[in-house]
Motif scaffolding. Structure first.
Motif, PDB file in Angstrom:
ATOM      1  N   ASP A  15       1.215   6.438  -7.055  1.00 22.37           N
ATOM      2  CA  ASP A  15       0.016   7.163  -7.470  1.00 22.37           C
ATOM      3  C   ASP A  15       0.163   8.663  -7.220  1.00 22.37           C
ATOM      4  O   ASP A  15      -0.218   9.489  -8.056  1.00 22.37           O
ATOM      5  CB  ASP A  15      -1.202   6.614  -6.723  1.00 22.37           C
ATOM      6  N   GLN A  16       0.729   9.031  -6.077  1.00 23.94           N
ATOM      7  CA  GLN A  16       0.904  10.449  -5.775  1.00 23.94           C
ATOM      8  C   GLN A  16       1.895  11.115  -6.723  1.00 23.94           C
ATOM      9  O   GLN A  16       1.705  12.252  -7.125  1.00 23.94           O
ATOM     10  CB  GLN A  16       1.370  10.624  -4.330  1.00 23.94           C
TER      11      GLN A  16
ATOM     12  N   ASN B 159       0.794   3.810  -3.115  1.00 23.92           N
ATOM     13  CA  ASN B 159       0.354   5.163  -2.798  1.00 23.92           C
ATOM     14  C   ASN B 159       1.389   6.189  -3.262  1.00 23.92           C
ATOM     15  O   ASN B 159       1.046   7.254  -3.802  1.00 23.92           O
ATOM     16  CB  ASN B 159       0.100   5.298  -1.300  1.00 23.92           C
ATOM     17  N   THR B 160       2.670   5.873  -3.068  1.00 21.26           N
ATOM     18  CA  THR B 160       3.735   6.775  -3.507  1.00 21.26           C
ATOM     19  C   THR B 160       3.743   6.898  -5.027  1.00 21.26           C
ATOM     20  O   THR B 160       3.889   8.000  -5.576  1.00 21.26           O
ATOM     21  CB  THR B 160       5.105   6.267  -3.021  1.00 21.26           C
TER      22      THR B 160
ATOM     23  N   LEU C 143      -5.923  -3.548  -2.922  1.00 16.55           N
ATOM     24  CA  LEU C 143      -5.110  -2.362  -3.202  1.00 16.55           C
ATOM     25  C   LEU C 143      -5.038  -2.040  -4.690  1.00 16.55           C
ATOM     26  O   LEU C 143      -4.499  -1.000  -5.076  1.00 16.55           O
ATOM     27  CB  LEU C 143      -3.691  -2.561  -2.663  1.00 16.55           C
TER      28      LEU C 143
ATOM     29  N   HIS D 110       0.833  -1.206   0.000  1.00 18.98           N
ATOM     30  CA  HIS D 110       0.000   0.000   0.000  1.00 18.98           C
ATOM     31  C   HIS D 110       0.866   1.255   0.000  1.00 18.98           C
ATOM     32  O   HIS D 110       0.597   2.220  -0.740  1.00 18.98           O
ATOM     33  CB  HIS D 110      -0.923   0.002   1.215  1.00 18.98           C
ATOM     34  N   ARG D 111       1.922   1.232   0.788  1.00 20.58           N
ATOM     35  CA  ARG D 111       2.808   2.393   0.859  1.00 20.58           C
ATOM     36  C   ARG D 111       3.462   2.668  -0.492  1.00 20.58           C
ATOM     37  O   ARG D 111       3.551   3.820  -0.934  1.00 20.58           O
ATOM     38  CB  ARG D 111       3.870   2.151   1.933  1.00 20.58           C
TER      39      ARG D 111
END
Length: 422
Positions: free
Chosen positions: A107-108, A104-105, A138, A100-101
């Motif tokens: 995607d950001q 998320n990185t 996820l 997830h981490r």
């Protein structure tokens, strides 16, 4: 040409001649329970009992990997990623929180499209139903299961960390969570592997019926245990004749079962080709992140350090490592286009080849390929994939399946040598 600085290897994206921004990203997760005896990848061994959350080594790596992703240059005209691929190593050793981490990185920093193909390599014995469901929640929507063979003895000889029972347990979990887009990997040419063993593995695969299959012929790489133990073509490795029979048998059984042999080592049911790998074979740009990972941006081939501590230092700017190689000469581009394009069953577009490299170069290539055409190893097709007579201007050219694929290296060597003499 090379440059040791991250910033120094690029011009402004808007001024670069390679205008297409990347739509794909590869993320290398280097951890394995043990190193297979044939493996020369950039991996770190964590042991049988180490998984994401209980391994400081994995936790630290995820932190540095996310730092690298966050530092990536963003193209002004970029769009969200269409494919993301977690390779390794064994990405399924990550915890759900760690994945997830990372996602998320990504995607950001780069964006991930709603309909993106998000693939993950997984090994038997490294995930349970809860973990795999967490990966899917996820956004992971494609997995590649590293099976290799269906004989415990051969798995042990190859240094694999799983058993046949664990293979079937993993497949059961995949079926329980309902994932349709999954691939099964096999390897031919292993020590002591017979044609009968190989047929058994193929027929077992067909009973399982995954929608994608990758089949690799063993390559004895330098500096691996196999390179110390074995000589290609000599016992206990199968003979060259036997490995050819293995390739032909796989092609026959899989195509008869409805799989499209769309790439020299890959088969898929209609609609299940690996979109991420097609990016490589079609020589499109892509990001690469992680230890030993490569990317292809703005004409540069960029490779990160293969050792973990050196990779960490490089991300922090403390390690002067030359990672950028500019692939800009016409000759290099041509050779790479041919090498990658002839891996695909769809072949190479002659009109595009002419536009990029010139009519004279195209005519030289076809002239060099004519002896192979006359032997039935090369085919010419129209835009609808119908066979046609040799054409020097338009249509497609490809290697035949399986005969052309089997001697693809010989065909390419002949063409490369011929072009070099002109």
């Amino acid at each position: 040409m090379s440059d040791s600085s991250v910033a120094g290897k690029f011009q402004s994206p808007s001024s670069c001649q390679y205008l297409e921004p990347p739509k794909s990203a590869y993320l290398h997760i280097p951890f394995c329970r043990r190193r297979c005896f044939y493996c020369d990848f950039a991996v770190s061994v964590v042991g049988d009992r180490k998984h994401g959350d209980n391994s400081t080594m994995i936790q630290d790596y995820v932190t540095v990997l996310c730092q690298e992703i966050a530092q990536e240059l963003v193209f002004s005209d970029s769009s969200p990623l269409k494919t993301v691929f977690f390779g390794g190593g064994t990405p399924s050793l990550l915890s759900v929180d760690q994945l997830h981490r990372i996602l998320n990185t990504v995607d950001q920093q780069l964006g991930i499209a709603q309909d993106a193909e998000i693939s993950m390599e997984v090994d038997p014995g490294t995930f349970d139903r809860e973990k795999l469901q967490g990966f899917l929640d996820l956004g992971v929507n494609r997995v590649s299961l590293g099976v290799q063979v269906f004989q415990d003895k051969l798995l042990q000889l190859a240094g694999r960390s799983h058993t046949v029972d664990e293979i079937f347990s993993a497949i059961n979990i995949i079926e329980q969570v309902g994932i349709q887009n999954w691939s099964l990997d096999l390897i031919s040419g292993l020590p002591e592997q017979t044609l009968k063993d190989w047929e058994h593995s193929l027929k077992t695969l067909l009973k399982i019926n995954p929608n994608h299959v990758s089949i690799y012929d063993l390559i004895v790489e330098d500096k691996t245990p196999f390179s110390r133990y074995y000589t290609p073509g000599e016992s206990p490795l199968p003979s060259e004749e036997t490995t050819i029979q293995m390739y032909r048998l796989a092609q026959k059984l899989l195509t008869q079962a409805g799989y499209e042999h769309y790439e020299i080592s890959n088969y898929a049911k209609p609609g299940f080709q690996c979109q991420h790998n097609l990016v490589y074979w079609k020589k499109q740009p892509y990001y690469g992140f992680g230890m030993g990972a490569a990317s292809y941006l703005q004409g540069y081939r960029l490779t990160r350090p293969r050792k973990r501590q050196e990779y960490y230092a490089w991300v922090k700017g403390d390690y002067p490592y030359n990672i950028a190689e500019f692939v800009d000469t016409t000759h290099e581009q041509l050779l790479e286009t041919l090498m990658l394009g002839f891996r695909l069953a769809e072949g190479i577009n002659l009109e595009a080849l002419s536009q990029q490299f010139g009519t004279e170069t195209l005519h030289n290539i076809i002239t060099l390929l004519m002896p192979f055409y006359q032997q039935g190893l090369v085919q010419f097709l129209d835009s609808n994939q119908n066979l046609i007579q040799p054409n020097f201007n338009q249509g497609l050219i490809r290697l035949t399946d399986p005969d052309g694929f089997l001697i693809s290296n010989q065909i390419l060597s002949t063409v490369f040598a011929g072009l070099s003499e002109l």
